[in-house]
Design a protein around this motif. Sequence first.
Motif, mmCIF file in Angstrom:
data_model
loop_
_atom_site.group_PDB
_atom_site.id
_atom_site.type_symbol
_atom_site.label_atom_id
_atom_site.label_comp_id
_atom_site.label_asym_id
_atom_site.label_seq_id
_atom_site.Cartn_x
_atom_site.Cartn_y
_atom_site.Cartn_z
ATOM 1 N N ALA A 95 0.828 -1.203 0.000
ATOM 2 C CA ALA A 95 0.000 0.000 0.000
ATOM 3 C C ALA A 95 0.866 1.257 0.000
ATOM 4 N N LEU A 96 1.955 1.230 0.771
ATOM 5 C CA LEU A 96 2.858 2.379 0.806
ATOM 6 C C LEU A 96 3.538 2.584 -0.545
ATOM 7 N N ARG A 97 3.967 1.495 -1.154
ATOM 8 C CA ARG A 97 4.635 1.614 -2.449
ATOM 9 C C ARG A 97 3.685 2.135 -3.516
ATOM 10 N N ALA A 98 2.404 1.792 -3.382
ATOM 11 C CA ALA A 98 1.418 2.321 -4.321
ATOM 12 C C ALA A 98 1.303 3.830 -4.180
ATOM 13 N N ARG A 99 1.422 4.318 -2.945
ATOM 14 C CA ARG A 99 1.383 5.773 -2.732
ATOM 15 C C ARG A 99 2.614 6.435 -3.331
ATOM 16 N N PHE A 100 3.776 5.825 -3.142
ATOM 17 C CA PHE A 100 5.001 6.399 -3.708
ATOM 18 C C PHE A 100 4.985 6.344 -5.232
ATOM 19 N N ALA A 101 4.278 5.366 -5.785
ATOM 20 C CA ALA A 101 4.206 5.237 -7.240
ATOM 21 C C ALA A 101 3.455 6.396 -7.879
ATOM 22 N N THR A 102 2.700 7.163 -7.068
ATOM 23 C CA THR A 102 1.981 8.319 -7.614
ATOM 24 C C THR A 102 2.908 9.519 -7.807
ATOM 25 N N LEU A 103 4.117 9.451 -7.247
ATOM 26 C CA LEU A 103 5.064 10.564 -7.394
ATOM 27 C C LEU A 103 5.733 10.508 -8.761
ATOM 28 N N SER A 104 5.978 11.675 -9.301
ATOM 29 C CA SER A 104 6.707 11.747 -10.577
ATOM 30 C C SER A 104 8.188 11.485 -10.326
ATOM 31 N N GLY A 105 8.937 11.287 -11.403
ATOM 32 C CA GLY A 105 10.363 11.064 -11.273
ATOM 33 C C GLY A 105 11.062 12.224 -10.584
ATOM 34 N N ARG A 106 10.687 13.453 -10.949
ATOM 35 C CA ARG A 106 11.304 14.640 -10.325
ATOM 36 C C ARG A 106 10.927 14.735 -8.857
ATOM 37 N N GLU A 107 9.688 14.400 -8.532
ATOM 38 C CA GLU A 107 9.260 14.437 -7.127
ATOM 39 C C GLU A 107 10.037 13.418 -6.297
ATOM 40 N N MET A 108 10.342 12.269 -6.881
ATOM 41 C CA MET A 108 11.153 11.287 -6.164
ATOM 42 C C MET A 108 12.569 11.799 -5.952
ATOM 43 N N ILE A 124 18.570 21.906 -2.401
ATOM 44 C CA ILE A 124 17.977 20.981 -3.366
ATOM 45 C C ILE A 124 17.914 21.629 -4.749
ATOM 46 N N ALA A 125 17.529 22.902 -4.768
ATOM 47 C CA ALA A 125 17.440 23.633 -6.033
ATOM 48 C C ALA A 125 18.807 23.694 -6.716
ATOM 49 N N ASP A 126 19.840 23.987 -5.945
ATOM 50 C CA ASP A 126 21.188 24.042 -6.509
ATOM 51 C C ASP A 126 21.627 22.672 -7.029
ATOM 52 N N ARG A 127 21.303 21.628 -6.272
ATOM 53 C CA ARG A 127 21.714 20.281 -6.647
ATOM 54 C C ARG A 127 21.037 19.836 -7.944
ATOM 55 N N LEU A 128 19.747 20.168 -8.075
ATOM 56 C CA LEU A 128 18.981 19.704 -9.232
ATOM 57 C C LEU A 128 18.966 20.706 -10.379
ATOM 58 N N GLY A 129 19.497 21.925 -10.135
ATOM 59 C CA GLY A 129 19.527 22.938 -11.183
ATOM 60 C C GLY A 129 18.155 23.481 -11.526
ATOM 61 N N ILE A 130 17.309 23.633 -10.497
ATOM 62 C CA ILE A 130 15.962 24.168 -10.705
ATOM 63 C C ILE A 130 15.745 25.330 -9.754
ATOM 64 N N HIS A 131 14.641 26.066 -9.952
ATOM 65 C CA HIS A 131 14.351 27.221 -9.106
ATOM 66 C C HIS A 131 13.872 26.740 -7.735
ATOM 67 N N GLU A 132 14.206 27.540 -6.717
ATOM 68 C CA GLU A 132 13.797 27.191 -5.354
ATOM 69 C C GLU A 132 12.278 27.104 -5.223
ATOM 70 N N THR A 151 10.267 26.106 -7.484
ATOM 71 C CA THR A 151 9.866 24.828 -8.063
ATOM 72 C C THR A 151 10.028 23.701 -7.047
ATOM 73 N N VAL A 152 11.106 23.773 -6.256
ATOM 74 C CA VAL A 152 11.311 22.774 -5.201
ATOM 75 C C VAL A 152 10.154 22.823 -4.211
ATOM 76 N N LYS A 153 9.725 24.024 -3.843
ATOM 77 C CA LYS A 153 8.611 24.160 -2.900
ATOM 78 C C LYS A 153 7.333 23.537 -3.465
ATOM 79 N N LEU A 154 7.106 23.754 -4.752
ATOM 80 C CA LEU A 154 5.919 23.174 -5.387
ATOM 81 C C LEU A 154 5.987 21.645 -5.378
ATOM 82 N N HIS A 155 7.171 21.111 -5.652
ATOM 83 C CA HIS A 155 7.337 19.657 -5.624
ATOM 84 C C HIS A 155 7.123 19.117 -4.209
ATOM 85 N N ARG A 156 7.632 19.826 -3.220
ATOM 86 C CA ARG A 156 7.468 19.366 -1.842
ATOM 87 C C ARG A 156 6.000 19.376 -1.441
#
Length: 212
Positions: free
Chosen positions: A136-149, A164-172, A174-179
């Motif tokens: 059941a937990l893995r099914a919940r994690f499966a709903t996350l996109s690759g970037r969200e993972m 995280i933004a610096d590591r992934l090369g995205i805007h901060e 955007t990280v908040k939206l993913h979180r």
Amino acid sequence: MTSTESTVHVVDDDASFLRATARLLRASGFTVKTFAAAADFLAAHGEESAGCVVADLHMPEMNGLGLQAELARRGNPLPVLFLSGAGDIPSTVRAMREGAEDFLEKRAEKEELVEAVKRALSRDALERNHRCRKRALRARFATLSGREMEVLGHVVRGQLNKQIADRLGIHERTVKLHRTAITTKLGVPSVAELTLLAQEAEAFPVSPQTFP
């Protein structure tokens, strides 16, 4: 009888002993199925089968240890209890090391066998609940996109949004939206809960702490 009813699966090539053991266990209140060979049991064993296996150690073609090993490779490994008329220390040690519930002589007292079967059935119920929760937990994690993972992997390392933004090369932002998406989909608000959930679901092939 439903496929999820707890059943004691007795596997023994000795027909008379097979009948006697099944009769004893049924008289003790257990639901019992009998098989004259390990291959017969494995052919009937499904992903939803519940219960335990009472197996003879020495059988032709596939012996009890082989049956135990094959069960361990499957997604529904029932606890195994061995009965043997000619056990030996190396076999006993191997069986117990591989997770056997018990190793009894065929002339063991009825009460000893019944108690061992009760333990095996209780263990199966606990392990089955654990596997169901993990699925059941893995099914919940499966709903996350690759970037969200990816973001989640850094979150559970304790990194801040900017890191995280610096590591992934995205805007901060955007990280908040993913979180936000991660906590919404998984239904947990805190980093501590996310970390525990990821560990329980084994969401990452290695611990996030080992990420570069």
